[in-house]
Design an enzyme around this catalytic site. Structure first.
Site, PDB file in Angstrom:
ATOM      1  N   GLU A 261      -6.333  -3.160  -0.343  1.00 43.16           N
ATOM      2  CA  GLU A 261      -5.697  -2.561  -0.142  1.00 43.16           C
ATOM      3  C   GLU A 261      -5.500  -2.472  -2.346  1.00 43.16           C
ATOM      4  OE1 GLU A 261      -2.316  -1.565   1.949  1.00 43.16           O
ATOM      5  OE2 GLU A 261      -3.327  -1.207   3.417  1.00 43.16           O
ATOM      6  N   HIS A 279      -1.202   3.838   2.867  1.00 47.81           N
ATOM      7  CA  HIS A 279      -0.536   3.105   3.405  1.00 47.81           C
ATOM      8  C   HIS A 279       0.982   3.644   3.749  1.00 47.81           C
ATOM      9  CE1 HIS A 279       0.779  -1.320   4.657  1.00 47.81           C
ATOM     10  NE2 HIS A 279       1.392  -0.736   5.124  1.00 47.81           N
TER      11      HIS A 279
END
Length: 529
Positions: A261, A279
């Site tokens: 990420e 997220h």
């Protein structure tokens, strides 16, 4: 005395600061500025962080006064829990702060996939009117498969049942009774994948669960089915998912989490049949505020030496209300036990008897050790380092439970062996509607004495007039005896006397009393709150 310093290393809500209260010196630092962070940690008692601040071994070593690391969120990837535990530093997080937000985002992904909402929005915003292209499906009477029926899974169950769906679940740790209570059918993973129209994953990320959904599992799904992951990146094998989406093995996927990420360059991002979010599981105002307030309360508990239910490096976890009143009693019994010992303790049994053993009582062992070491070691004793102090001292500790308690509803006992072979014990219970703390046994003698700040325990040979002897000595010294109980096994034999007094005993007075009554044991025990 200066207030403990609480360091806030990332932006937190005003409610978080308010929840800390006025008893701390609250300071701020940019947690991503490494030199500034290390300097600020030097005299901090607690640090509150989110995901950007790295509290590693170096940071913990720089924080000589640190007692608690608080992460305002669920993940703890940026905290070195092992180093914190070795240093006696409690690590806390807010494990339930985002569960509603995560459940609602999951439902949002399912609805987005069912009705092509993101793609339809993008097309219309680009000036394209494509009603026929974005025909979707109803959720009504579809089967929703939930992998992991924990707190978030249960919340999703309730929300999806409101759409008139059938919910099935896979979770090896959930009983059939719990599933029935939720209105869920438990299935093996393979059957769940084969039957479900929508699959959503809510498992922790472990070596066993990483990649648990790969080519073989995706091949079991219907070609019209969708899969969603808002839990942890890597539960779904991303390469396998790309193959399944491009080949039409499944109809689509919704992802909020990724192996890396941000997922820069991931081929998944360019597919037309996937919905992705960056997220956002905990990214609601409510979740962020709940996380901050939760850890602020944990910091307050930790710095006052209390047990913190959300501490991740303390055995136990959430404490049942039935068990909670026994914690302070067990701590005090530990202090009494330590006061009775006149040589090193080599082994300790923490015995819990009665109906309370139906619940998880492991926290009572921690409380016993904390009490035992409170006035024994020089360092500050916490629920984190008490087991380490026992291990360092080669102290063998056992937790023994028994549902049978003959005289009391519940009985808490600490029993131990000293290096000279002697055995000592102390037992206590909680009585009445007010849960009054009482000591009911010392070294095999039955007593019933309310726990007080100052106790004097004496063992001597019973004979006429002895109470008058020590009563006079204490009276002459200005020590008021608030309560007293004498226990003996036979006339003329050994007797144990427990006195509660209103103030500490002056130096030298106990030796004078010991000489006057020729006591085999005489100890003053002060209970530290």
């Amino acid at each position: 005395m200066a207030n403990p310093i609480v360091l806030i290393a990332e932006e937190l809500s005003p409610a978080t600061v308010e929840a800390l209260g006025p008893d701390f010196d609250i300071r701020s630092v940019d947690g991503t500025d490494r030199p500034a962070l290390l300097a600020a940690l030097a005299d901090a008692s607690a640090i509150l962080i989110r995901s950007a601040t790295q509290v590693d071994a170096e940071a913990i070593a720089a924080a000589k006064s640190l007692k608690v690391i608080a992460r305002a969120g669920v993940g703890l990837d940026n905290v070195d829990i092992k180093s914190a535990t070795e240093a006696g530093v409690m690590v806390v997080n807010a494990p339930t702060s985002n569960i509603i937000s995560a459940a609602e985002l999951t439902v949002g992904h399912i609805l987005s996939l069912a009705r092509h909402i993101p793609a339809a929005h993008g097309a219309l915003a680009d000036g394209q009117w494509k009603r026929s292209k974005y025909t979707g499906v109803e959720l009504f009477e579809k089967t929703i498969g939930i992998i992991g029926l924990g707190r978030i899974g249960a919340l999703i169950t309730a929300r999806m049942q409101a759409f008139g769906t059938r919910v099935v679940a896979y979770d090896p740790y959930v009983t059939a009774a719990r599933a029935q209570q939720l209105g869920v059918t438990l299935l093996p993973l393979e059957e769940l994948l084969a039957q479900s129209d929508f699959v959503t994953i809510h498992m922790p990320k472990t070596p066993e669960t990483t990649g648990m959904i790969a080519d073989d599992q995706l091949a079991l799904m219907k070609p019209t089915a969708f899969i969603v992951n808002v839990a942890r990146g890597g539960l779904i094998d991303e390469a396998a998912l790309h193959r399944a989406l491009t080949a039409g093995t499944i109809a689509g996927a919704g992802l909020d989490v990724f192996v890396s990420e941000p997922p820069s360059g991931s081929p998944l991002l360019g597919l037309p049949n996937i919905v992705v979010t960056p997220h956002l599981g905990a990214s609601t105002d409510e979740a962020q505020e709940k996380a901050g307030v939760s850890v602020a309360k944990s910091v307050r508990l930790a710095l006052s030496g209390e047990l913190v239910p959300d501490a991740v490096n303390v055995a136990g976890g959430v404490i049942d209300p039935t068990v909670r009143p026994g914690i302070p009693l067990m701590e005090k019994l530990g202090q009494v036990f330590a006061g009775l010992a006149d040589s090193p303790v080599t082994g300790v049994d923490v015995e819990i008897r009665g109906e309370i053993v139906e619940f998880d009582v492991s926290v009572l062992k921690l409380a016993a050790l904390k009490g035992l070491f409170t006035n024994v070691v020089s360092e500050s004793v916490s629920y984190v380092n008490a087991p380490l102090l026992a291990e360092q001292r080669g102290l063998a500790v056992r937790l023994i439970t028994d549902p049978t308690s003959d005289e009391y509803r519940n009985l808490l006992t600490i029993r131990g062996v000293l290096s000279d072979g002697a055995q000592i014990s102390v037992s206590g219970t909680l009585t009445g509607t007010k849960q009054v703390e009482k000591i009911v046994e010392i070294n095999g003698y039955d007593v019933e004495v309310p726990v007080a700040d100052h106790l004097i325990v004496m063992i001597y040979t019973d004979r006429p007039g002895i109470v008058a002897v020590y009563g006079k000595e204490f009276g002459d010294a200005g020590i008021n005896i608030a309560g007293m109980q004498i226990s003996r096994r036979e006339a003329g034999g050994q007797a144990l006397s427990v006195l509660t007094v209103d103030s500490p005993v002056p130096d030298g007075l106990l030796d004078k009393v010991r000489t006057a009554i020729r006591a085999d044991l005489l100890r003053e025990i002060d209970i530290t709150e």
